[in-house]
Design an enzyme around this catalytic site. Sequence first.
Site, mmCIF file in Angstrom:
data_model
loop_
_atom_site.group_PDB
_atom_site.id
_atom_site.type_symbol
_atom_site.label_atom_id
_atom_site.label_comp_id
_atom_site.label_asym_id
_atom_site.label_seq_id
_atom_site.Cartn_x
_atom_site.Cartn_y
_atom_site.Cartn_z
ATOM 1 N N HIS A 492 3.093 63.895 117.424
ATOM 2 C CA HIS A 492 3.884 62.742 116.979
ATOM 3 C C HIS A 492 3.192 62.041 115.800
ATOM 4 C CE1 HIS A 492 6.428 59.078 117.567
ATOM 5 N NE2 HIS A 492 5.365 58.515 117.004
ATOM 6 N N GLU A 493 1.948 61.685 116.012
ATOM 7 C CA GLU A 493 1.229 60.957 114.955
ATOM 8 C C GLU A 493 1.063 61.827 113.721
ATOM 9 O OE1 GLU A 493 1.012 57.886 115.145
ATOM 10 O OE2 GLU A 493 1.440 57.706 117.270
ATOM 11 N N HIS A 496 3.974 61.483 111.446
ATOM 12 C CA HIS A 496 3.859 60.345 110.517
ATOM 13 C C HIS A 496 2.970 60.733 109.326
ATOM 14 C CE1 HIS A 496 5.888 57.378 112.949
ATOM 15 N NE2 HIS A 496 5.015 57.420 113.937
ATOM 16 N N HIS A 499 4.824 62.849 106.939
ATOM 17 C CA HIS A 499 5.799 62.020 106.232
ATOM 18 C C HIS A 499 5.120 61.317 105.046
ATOM 19 C CE1 HIS A 499 9.164 58.712 106.726
ATOM 20 N NE2 HIS A 499 9.404 59.512 105.717
#
Length: 702
Positions: A492-493, A496, A499
């Site tokens: 998940h992290e 980011h 992104h």
Amino acid sequence: MKRRTFLTASAATAASAALPPIVLAQGTNPVTAPWTGPFGGVPAFDKVKTADFKPGIEAAMDELRREIRAMTVVRSAPTFENTLVPLENSGRTLDRATTIYGTVSGTLSTPEFREVEKDLDPKLTALSDEITQNAALFSRIETVYNNRDAVGLNAEQKRLAWQHWNRFVRAGAKLDNAKKTRVAEINKRLSSLFVVFNEHLLADEETHIALTEAELEGLPAPIRAAAAEAARERKLTAPGAIVNTRSSVDPFLAYATNRTAREKVWRAFVNRGDNGDKNDNNGAIKEILKLRAERAKLLGYPTHAHWRVENSMAKTPENAMRLMEAVWPAAVQRVREEVADMQKIADAERAGITIEPWDYRFYAEKVRAQKYDLDMNEVKPYMQLEKLREAMFWASGQLYGLEYSLTSGVPVLHPDVRVYEVKKAGAHVGLWYFDPFARAGKRSGAWMSAYRTQEKFNRPIATIVSNNCNFVKGAPGEPVLISWDDAVTLFHEFGHAIHGLLSNVNYPTLSGTNVARDYVEFPSQLNEHWLSTPEVLNRFALHYQTGAPIPRALVDKIEKAGTFNQGFETVEYLASALVDMKLHLAGDADIDVDKFEREELARLGMPREIVMRHRTPQFGHLFSSDGYSAGYYSYLWADTLTADAAEAFEEARGKYYDPAIAKKLHDEIMSRGNTVDPADQYRAFRGRDPDTAALMRKRGFA
Ligand SMILES: [Zn+2]
């Protein structure tokens, strides 16, 4: 404009704008000095001392003031070039300084540092207000914004003009002087209260629960070893200790057979910030809520929630509530089924108990074993932290062509931190800092932050991002094994981080993860999906002793159990998100926090076997900054996009590695930053608006 993003977490908020190469008088202060060294310069984390922050940040604040003054004394009519370009270029020294400041705050805080924060945070907030309330500056920005069509700005420039204009208006640029003064007073007081909240929470999370041999029974070897290590570190005579953070508490609750010990650990954890002692947060929260309500009114909004949600994809609190309320009944119904399954097992064991909140994780594991023949302890030996890191690298290489190599000689705050260079087709893309382990002075949970955002309007500047987690270090020399859930968080992290890394925009304000809160969790949640792809598991889920890949049968079981415990997970999350929204819709009434929480949960029909994932007195998303206040719903909102986007991959010929879909994801979403409205980004990717039914399918509520 705030560039530093702390996703899923929060930190001291610096307002301010972009970062230019201006050398200060005290250029030798490592907090403000231009970043030097490889990769276009890196933060001098190795040189910074607590005493450097006050003089450094105050000097950088003065420099930003001078830059703003220079913008407002311009005689010529306001244009994009003489107004927004210098605005994007301003505050670069302060951005550098607050990056180092925020990183120390989040990962290596000390009592001395917290004293500095108490002094500086309100000053940083005041400076932010000073800028957004600067009438001369706002008037120039408004002129540029009003002329955006007439002077032929391109789409990205128009969005930048809107972004700045809107930020100023939302901060009160159009208010009269009396109201402006009051808004600034409120902001300053809030920023002090956020520091207090954080300090209390951190102090409670630094406590531990010492346990006897009997109380440690049932723990798998690695968890047992971590408890022993925690006791040793704290010089306790007890054979083990559980640190009062989620990463230590959750595994204990899942496996400890001693029910009284489970209750003891559970109570300590859910009562963080709520013990009526010097670390109690109820008073601070009450004042925060009241001040937020007053500020919203001054700014012309019915409530804080309306003000906060306005610029998100949801647009109104009502839209956010509607989505949450649509999911809630199905989730509660699923919890009833889950509890019935657990009770059946307890009864069969003649345990003579009724399932209580401290039993949920423990019996859920038993249900998982019985119903799906899946024991997560069998999975853990295949979950080596370093192999999973390689897995994330590999998957992002397949999808986006990213390549990673470990650097040496880049300064770090703590020896546990590693720095990787990221390249694409041989060209430098950015740096990824990885800070995986829990330590004293580090905020709990996991988060991504951007130390420097990508931009190219003056010259190309590469981004620097970091991922921070709180994995428990095992015995020295042993590979670190993490749980399946932790592996999901890791991916998940990293979503980011990607992104941020793939951002390809001109202006830093619109760069990378600087997007709406209920959109920013979409790329990260989507990235979670690559963990469970067979391509990743076969290559990287390798047994830590034998090196054998995880057996196919075990992967099948994980897949089959994909929607297992979704009732629990959705309810503990949604209860927090609903209480968040209700607290911020309540207006300026005096709120007794504990009572409000209790009554709202009763009204919702909260299952008695579950507590909120973050009870109000410890809800850092809401009270350690304005951050996710009235915004915790964002994870569910983004998950509707995630579930729908995941189906696009599942329908594709190449499944999760389909090159055409990966390219679309990169081109329309991952590289866009905030240059395009998120709803338009999504439509460009999927060819239509998201289908909410996908979310219900993903969670098994269809
Ligand atoms: Zn996130």
